[in-house]
Design an enzyme around this catalytic site. Structure first.
Site, mmCIF file in Angstrom:
data_model
loop_
_atom_site.group_PDB
_atom_site.id
_atom_site.type_symbol
_atom_site.label_atom_id
_atom_site.label_comp_id
_atom_site.label_asym_id
_atom_site.label_seq_id
_atom_site.Cartn_x
_atom_site.Cartn_y
_atom_site.Cartn_z
ATOM 1 N N LYS A 107 40.100 51.953 39.217
ATOM 2 C CA LYS A 107 40.293 52.894 40.328
ATOM 3 C C LYS A 107 41.644 53.602 40.251
ATOM 4 C CE LYS A 107 41.287 48.516 41.815
ATOM 5 N NZ LYS A 107 40.605 47.243 41.724
ATOM 6 N N GLU A 131 31.196 52.560 39.085
ATOM 7 C CA GLU A 131 30.732 51.846 40.294
ATOM 8 C C GLU A 131 31.634 50.664 40.645
ATOM 9 O OE1 GLU A 131 29.249 51.628 43.368
ATOM 10 O OE2 GLU A 131 27.535 52.540 42.362
ATOM 11 N N ASP A 203 45.898 49.888 46.462
ATOM 12 C CA ASP A 203 44.613 49.636 45.800
ATOM 13 C C ASP A 203 43.462 50.210 46.648
ATOM 14 O OD1 ASP A 203 42.696 47.827 44.050
ATOM 15 O OD2 ASP A 203 42.282 47.313 46.136
ATOM 16 N N LYS A 207 40.740 53.556 46.043
ATOM 17 C CA LYS A 207 39.284 53.533 46.244
ATOM 18 C C LYS A 207 38.860 54.634 47.215
ATOM 19 C CE LYS A 207 39.379 48.576 45.329
ATOM 20 N NZ LYS A 207 39.594 47.245 45.898
HETATM 21 P P1 NAP Z 1 42.576 41.141 33.859
HETATM 22 O O1 NAP Z 1 41.879 39.878 34.185
HETATM 23 O O2 NAP Z 1 44.046 41.221 33.985
HETATM 24 O O3 NAP Z 1 42.161 41.544 32.368
HETATM 25 C C1 NAP Z 1 42.713 42.638 31.718
HETATM 26 C C2 NAP Z 1 42.271 42.597 30.277
HETATM 27 O O4 NAP Z 1 42.756 43.752 29.615
HETATM 28 C C3 NAP Z 1 42.794 41.384 29.512
HETATM 29 O O5 NAP Z 1 41.773 40.836 28.723
HETATM 30 C C4 NAP Z 1 43.897 41.959 28.628
HETATM 31 O O6 NAP Z 1 44.032 41.290 27.385
HETATM 32 C C5 NAP Z 1 43.352 43.348 28.384
HETATM 33 N N1 NAP Z 1 44.391 44.315 28.053
HETATM 34 C C6 NAP Z 1 45.460 44.656 28.760
HETATM 35 N N2 NAP Z 1 46.210 45.555 28.094
HETATM 36 C C7 NAP Z 1 45.582 45.757 26.913
HETATM 37 C C8 NAP Z 1 45.861 46.532 25.781
HETATM 38 N N3 NAP Z 1 46.946 47.294 25.709
HETATM 39 N N4 NAP Z 1 44.986 46.488 24.730
HETATM 40 C C9 NAP Z 1 43.887 45.728 24.789
HETATM 41 N N5 NAP Z 1 43.569 44.959 25.846
HETATM 42 C C10 NAP Z 1 44.418 44.967 26.889
HETATM 43 O O7 NAP Z 1 41.988 42.364 34.727
HETATM 44 P P2 NAP Z 1 40.612 42.417 35.517
HETATM 45 O O8 NAP Z 1 40.783 41.737 36.826
HETATM 46 O O9 NAP Z 1 39.511 42.026 34.634
HETATM 47 O O10 NAP Z 1 40.534 43.998 35.863
HETATM 48 C C11 NAP Z 1 40.134 44.933 34.891
HETATM 49 C C12 NAP Z 1 39.897 46.266 35.598
HETATM 50 O O11 NAP Z 1 38.905 46.087 36.604
HETATM 51 C C13 NAP Z 1 41.108 46.843 36.312
HETATM 52 O O12 NAP Z 1 41.056 48.247 36.261
HETATM 53 C C14 NAP Z 1 40.909 46.387 37.761
HETATM 54 O O13 NAP Z 1 41.544 47.203 38.702
HETATM 55 C C15 NAP Z 1 39.406 46.523 37.858
HETATM 56 N N6 NAP Z 1 38.785 45.724 38.910
HETATM 57 C C16 NAP Z 1 38.976 44.371 38.937
HETATM 58 C C17 NAP Z 1 38.358 43.632 39.912
HETATM 59 C C18 NAP Z 1 38.510 42.145 39.977
HETATM 60 O O14 NAP Z 1 37.932 41.526 40.882
HETATM 61 N N7 NAP Z 1 39.229 41.511 39.070
HETATM 62 C C19 NAP Z 1 37.555 44.270 40.890
HETATM 63 C C20 NAP Z 1 37.356 45.641 40.803
HETATM 64 C C21 NAP Z 1 37.983 46.362 39.820
HETATM 65 P P3 NAP Z 1 44.509 39.738 27.289
HETATM 66 O O15 NAP Z 1 43.439 38.937 27.992
HETATM 67 O O16 NAP Z 1 44.526 39.450 25.826
HETATM 68 O O17 NAP Z 1 45.824 39.682 27.946
HETATM 69 N N1 HSE Z 2 42.814 43.369 44.669
HETATM 70 C C1 HSE Z 2 41.523 43.898 44.941
HETATM 71 C C2 HSE Z 2 41.015 43.331 46.271
HETATM 72 C C3 HSE Z 2 40.582 43.547 43.800
HETATM 73 O O1 HSE Z 2 41.625 42.404 46.799
HETATM 74 O O2 HSE Z 2 40.048 43.839 46.810
HETATM 75 C C4 HSE Z 2 39.330 44.369 43.795
HETATM 76 O O3 HSE Z 2 39.574 45.714 43.567
#
Ligand code: NAP
Ligand code: HSE
Length: 428
Positions: A107, A131, A203, A207
Site C-alpha cells: 500500500k 487486493e 498505514d 489504504k
Molecule cells: P516481511 O515479513 O517483513 O517480509 C518481507 C520480505 O521481503 C522478507 O522475506 C525479506 O527478505 C524480503 N525483502 C526485503 N527487502 C528485500 C530485498 N531488497 N530483496 C529481496 N527481498 C527483500 O513483510 P510482510 O509482512 O510479508 O509484508 C510484505 C508486504 O505486504 C508489505 O508491502 C506489507 O505492507 C504488505 N502487507 C502485509 C500484511 C501483513 O499482515 N503482514 C498485510 C497487508 C499488507 P528476508 O526474509 O530474507 O529478510
Molecule cells: N500494520 C497493519 C495493521 C498490517 O495493523 O493493520 C496490515 O496492513
C-alpha cells in the site's frame, strides 16, 4: 488446458510464505477454478539460507528482485517485499517494462507512486493488482472496482489498521493506559518495524488513498489526507466515550464534496451499537455508501499470513482467468486531480480538557464556544483533583474551523490546565 501461469515471488516474509503455502496446498483447486495450472518458478528474498518454514524446493532463486521480475519464465511478478521506494518500486517498474503483470500487497508504494505506476502499466498493456494492500483478507478492491461499479459512491469509510483497533479495544476491555497496551501490542508482534506507521495513522492513510481513488475516480492522493494518530487517546477518553454510548476508532473517511476530495484518517467517536462501534481487536471493517446500494459493510481479518495471502491469490486467479482491469477502476489517464479539501462538513465533536479549578473557569470556556458559534449539547465535570477539573463537552454539529477558532481562544485564557483534545463524532 492453456499453459501454466508462472509466478515469481519477491519477498518471503509473512505474506510471501503464505502465498507459497496456498500455491502448494491448493494446486488442484486453483487449476479447477482458473482452468490453468498456477506454479511458482522462482523466488527472491534477502537471506537465501533462512528457514522459512516452507519448502522452496524446485524454485529458482534470485538475490536481486529486479532479476526475478524480468526472468523469461515469470508471467506474474508478485511483489511482497514492502516499502514505498527501493527494490519494490524498481522491480515493479522492471516487471512492467519486461511485459509482466504485477500483484502486490504494497500500500505504501501505491499510495505514493500509484498514479505513475498505473500509467506505466496501462501504457504497456499490463495489470497491477493489489487486493492485499487494503484491509488484508477483505475483498474490498474487488467490491469497489467490480461489484459496485454501477453506483455513484458517496462515502467510503472504515477501520483499516488492525493494530490500532486492537490497542483501542484492548484499552477499553483491560482498563490499561495507552502506553501499557502499546507495549503489549509490541510484544505480540502486531506493530510495524516503524510503529508510527500504525499508531500515527500512516498505514491506514495509505489504504484510504487507494480506496478514494477507485471510489471517486481521482488520482491517489496520500498527501491530501488529514492524518492524526491514536497516540493522544487516553483511557479516560475511552471510558467517557463509552459512558455516552460511543467507541473511539481510528476511522478513515473519504467523500467528494463541492470543495474537492475530503480524506481524513483520525480517531473518531462512533455509536457503540453501530457495526463500526462493535468492531473488536485486529479486525478491519470498510463501509461503502453508494446511490443505489445505500450502504455495504465488509468485515474481516485485515492482516496476517493467511488473510493477506488469500487476497494475493484472488488477484493471481483473476489474472489467470484473463480478467484485466485498469489499476484504479478507470484508465489512469482519466483520473481526476481533484483538489484536497479539509473536513468542512459540520459534525458534533467531543472535547476533553482540564480546567483550573477556580470560579468562572467553566463560564469562560462556555462563552468562548458561544462566541465561535459552537453550541454545547452535553457537558460533564467529574473527579477533579485539587488543582484541575476534567471537563467533557459534546457539541452540536459545528465546523472544524469554528471549533479550531474556539480551541485557540481557550488556549490563551488563564483557565486551561492542559491542551484540549477534540475528536469528531462520526455519523455512521
Ligand atoms: P516481511 O515479513 O517483513 O517480509 C518481507 C520480505 O521481503 C522478507 O522475506 C525479506 O527478505 C524480503 N525483502 C526485503 N527487502 C528485500 C530485498 N531488497 N530483496 C529481496 N527481498 C527483500 O513483510 P510482510 O509482512 O510479508 O509484508 C510484505 C508486504 O505486504 C508489505 O508491502 C506489507 O505492507 C504488505 N502487507 C502485509 C500484511 C501483513 O499482515 N503482514 C498485510 C497487508 C499488507 P528476508 O526474509 O530474507 O529478510
Ligand atoms: N500494520 C497493519 C495493521 C498490517 O495493523 O493493520 C496490515 O496492513
Amino acid at each position: 488446458m492453456t499453459k501454466p501461469l508462472r509466478l515469481g515471488i519477491a519477498g518471503l516474509g509473512t505474506v510471501g510464505t503464505g502465498v507459497v503455502k496456498i500455491v502448494r496446498r491448493h494446486a488442484d483447486l486453483l487449476t479447477a477454478r482458473t482452468g490453468r495450472k498456477i506454479e511458482i518458478t522462482a523466488v527472491s528474498a534477502r537471506d537465501r539460507a533462512k528457514d522459512r518454514g516452507v519448502s522452496l524446493r524446485g524454485y529458482g532463486w534470485e538475490d536481486d528482485p529486479v532479476a526475478l521480475a524480468t526472468r523469461d519464465d515469470v508471467d506474474i511478478f508478485v511483489e511482497l517485499m514492502g516499502g514505498p521506494d527501493g527494490p519494490a518500486k524498481a522491480a515493479t517498474e522492471a516487471a512492467i517494462a519486461a511485459g509482466k503483470d504485477v500483484v502486490t500487497a504494497n500500500k505504501a508504494m501505491l499510495a505514493m507512486h500509484g498514479q505513475a505506476l498505473a500509467e506505466l502499466a496501462e501504457n504497456a498493456g499490463q495489470s497491477i493488482r493489489y487486493e492485499a494492500a487494503v484491509a488484508g483478507g477483505i475483498p474490498v478492491i474487488k467490491a469497489l472496482t467490480e461489484g459496485l461499479a454501477g453506483n455513484e459512491i458517496t462515502r467510503v469509510m472504515g477501520v483499516m489498521n488492525g493494530t490500532c483497533n486492537y490497542i483501542l479495544t484492548r484499552m477499553e476491555s483491560s482498563g490499561l493506559p495507552y502506553d501499557d497496551v502499546f507495549r503489549e501490542a509490541d510484544a505480540l508482534g502486531y506493530l510495524e518495524a516503524d510503529p508510527n506507521l500504525d499508531v500515527g495513522g500512516i498505514d491506514a492513510g495509505h489504504k484510504l488513498a487507494l480506496l478514494s481513488s477507485i471510489a471517486f475516480g481521482t488520482r491517489p492522493d496520500f498527501a491530501g489526507i488529514e492524518i492524526e494518530g491514536i497516540q493522544r487517546v487516553t483511557i479516560d477518553d475511552i471510558r467517557q466515550a463509552a459512558d455516552m454510548g460511543y467507541r473511539i476508532k481510528l476511522l478513515g473517511v473519504a467523500q467528494r464534496t463541492a470543495r474537492g476530495l475530503e480524506q481524513r484518517m483520525q480517531p473518531c467517536l462512533v455509536p457503540a451499537d453501530s457495526p463500526l462501534g462493535q468492531l473488536e481487536g485486529g479486525t478491519n471493517m470498510v463501509v461503502i455508501e453508494g446511490d443505489s446500494i445505500e450502504q455495504v459493510v465488509l468485515r474481516g481479518p485485515g492482516a496476517g499470513e493467511g488473510p493477506t495471502a488469500s487476497a494475493v491469490m484472488g488477484d493471481v486467479c483473476d489474472l489467470a482467468r484473463g480478467l484485466r482491469l485498469p489499476v484504479f477502476g478507470q484508465p489512469a489517464d482519466s483520473l481526476d486531480a481533484a483538489p484536497s479539501a479539509i473536513a468542512g462538513l459540520p459534525a458534533p465533536y467531543y472535547l476533553r480538557m482540564a480546567l483550573q479549578d477556580k470560579p468562572g473557569a467553566l463560564a469562560k470556556i462556555a462563552a468562548i464556544l458561544g462566541d465561535a458559534g459552537v453550541s454545547i449539547d452535553r457537558m460533564r465535570q467529574y473527579g477533579h483533583s485539587e488543582s484541575a477539573a476534567p471537563v467533557l463537552i459534546v457539541t452540536h454539529k459545528t465546523t472544524r474551523a469554528a471549533l479550531d477558532k474556539a480551541l485557540e481562544a481557550m488556549q490563551s485564557t488563564d483557565v486551561m490546565a492542559s491542551t484540549p483534545v477534540a475528536l469528531r463524532i462520526e455519523t455512521v
